[in-house]
Design an enzyme around this catalytic site. Structure first.
Site, PDB file in Angstrom:
ATOM      1  N   TYR A  78       3.916   5.215  11.630  1.00 36.19           N
ATOM      2  CA  TYR A  78       4.155   3.806  11.978  1.00 36.19           C
ATOM      3  C   TYR A  78       5.040   3.036  11.004  1.00 36.19           C
ATOM      4  CZ  TYR A  78       0.046   3.364   8.863  1.00 36.19           C
ATOM      5  OH  TYR A  78      -0.821   3.448   7.814  1.00 36.19           O
ATOM      6  N   ARG A  82       0.866  -1.182   0.000  1.00 36.59           N
ATOM      7  CA  ARG A  82       0.000   0.000   0.000  1.00 36.59           C
ATOM      8  C   ARG A  82       0.904   1.233   0.000  1.00 36.59           C
ATOM      9  NH1 ARG A  82      -2.065   0.635   5.511  1.00 36.59           N
ATOM     10  NH2 ARG A  82      -0.785   2.493   5.577  1.00 36.59           N
ATOM     11  N   HIS A 113      -3.532   4.328   4.765  1.00 39.08           N
ATOM     12  CA  HIS A 113      -4.619   3.337   4.808  1.00 39.08           C
ATOM     13  C   HIS A 113      -5.890   3.968   4.239  1.00 39.08           C
ATOM     14  CE1 HIS A 113      -7.476   0.416   6.254  1.00 39.08           C
ATOM     15  NE2 HIS A 113      -8.114   1.380   6.876  1.00 39.08           N
TER      16      HIS A 113
END
Ligand SMILES: Cc1ncc(C[n+]2csc(CCOP(=O)(O)OP(=O)(O)O)c2C)c(N)n1
Length: 363
Positions: free
Chosen positions: A273, A260, A264
């Site tokens: 993160y 990805r 998100h």
């Protein structure tokens, strides 16, 4: 005490690949595919146009025109490859990120934008496109796909269902239950897992100690890992899995190993993160660039072709933006319209109550 990652470890995972990141064609004994130059150009066009729609949607969200957007950036090959493997009779069950599959099923992108703008509930007729509505509840659509596949089986139809879900979804009970049902009923369903490495901020190692595709064998059906950034391989592997399902050979798990590239959804910040180096490494595996390199090398297209596709993509982006801004607000009472297929007394009562409430503002 920390877990020993080597415990129970098997051979390293095999990755089915037909096109390298450098655009070199490679052969695979089980997954050969013969694409005409026209078909390759078509795949390139699909990949480029869906990326453009996605970029426009992200921009629209940033400008406050959409409430949210789940970007497919980096996952175009997994979606176009598998989407183009479907026949009209097959049924697809998406998550909320399958804009490329929606494209392959002939769903107008404006419907996707309308959903994220909050003015429709999907906007397309699943039966017309054989493309189910987007599912936000993680993994629940795997059960719908298995149920649908069991229906196909009982009808004796020449079709299969395919269901999309992420790496994080594999930890859901629903997905594991779907695997069991599909296996014991030998249902004609293809489980297409886009392993994009992250379930929001949870990395893959928090979901599994083994490669995801190996889970299938524990449920009694085959699983394979395909290079999810390789549109040829995704097409070949999905085509074969669907053909096997349609001919009564039962379910299959395809793990499309991808990444990805964006957030998100537009509501999170991946820099919190994950490290930048990971993203940089995956940029070199870009699904569109490798097809482009292959086409140049093999003189399947010239600069004029690429310029024309870019112009078409820009025009599509402009068109989608314009139509998004023009989308009318829904009639407030329309929210009750499609809750049940048939008239329902509870809906009638709630609609009437809400109508009275709205009338209160007019006085
Ligand atoms: C049943 C359920 N639990 C939690 C959530 C909240 N949620 C939304 S997306 C997401 C992560 C999904 O990750 P993955 O399955 O890997 O799919 P991806 O979004 O990466 O494509 C979670 C936990 C949800 N929508 N549904």
């Amino acid at each position: 005490m920390t877990a020993d990652a080597s415990r129970g470890a098997e051979a390293p995972p095999e990755l089915i690949q037909l096109l390298t990141p450098e655009g070199e064609r490679v052969e695979h004994p089980d997954y050969d595919i013969d694409l005409t130059p026209e078909e390759v150009r078509g795949l390139y066009r699909d990949l480029t146009l869906v990326r453009r729609v996605d970029l426009e949607a992200v921009a629209l969200q940033r400008q406050g025109e959409l409430g949210l957007w789940a970007s497919l950036l980096g996952q175009e090959a997994a979606q176009i490859g598998s989407g183009r493997a479907l026949t009209e009779a097959d049924m697809a069950f998406p998550t909320y990120r399958e804009h490329g599959v929606a494209w392959c099923r002939g769903v107008d992108p404006i419907n996707l934008l309308g959903l994220f703008r909050g003015v429709n509930h999907g906007g397309w007729d699943p039966a017309e496109h054989n493309f189910h509505l987007y599912t936000i509840v993680i993994g629940s659509q795997t059960l719908h796909a298995v149920g649908y596949a069991m229906g196909i089986q009982r009808d004796g139809a020449e079709a299969a269902s395919i269901v999309y879900f992420g790496d994080g979804a594999t930890s859901q009970g629903d997905v594991n239950e779907a695997f069991i049902w599909a296996s014991v009923f030998n249902a004609p369903v293809v489980f297409f897992c886009q392993n994009n490495q992250w379930a929001i901020s949870e990395p893959l190692e928090k979901q599994t100690r083994i490669p995801l595709y190996r889970r299938a064998s524990g449920f009694g059906f085959p699983g394979v890992r395909v290079d999810g950034n390789d549109v040829f391989a995704c097409l070949a592997v999905t085509r074969k899995a669907l053909a096997e399902a349609r001919s009564g050979q039962g379910p299959m798990l395809i793990e499309a190993f991808t990444y990805r590239m964006g957030a998100h959804t537009t509501s999170d910040d991946p820099t919190r993160y994950r490290v930048a180096a990971e993203l940089e490494a995956w940029k070199l595996k870009d699904p569109i660039e490798r097809v482009r390199a292959y086409m140049f090398k093999n003189q399947i297209a010239d600069q004029e072709f690429f310029d024309a596709i870019d112009a078409e993509a820009d025009e599509l982006g402009r068109d989608v933006r314009k139509r998004c801004l023009e989308l009318p607000d829904p009639e407030p009472l329309a929210i009750f319209d499609h809750v049940y297929a048939e008239q329902h007394s509870l809906m009638d009562a709630e609609r009437a109550e809400f109508a009275t409430y709205l009338e209160g503002f007019e006085a």
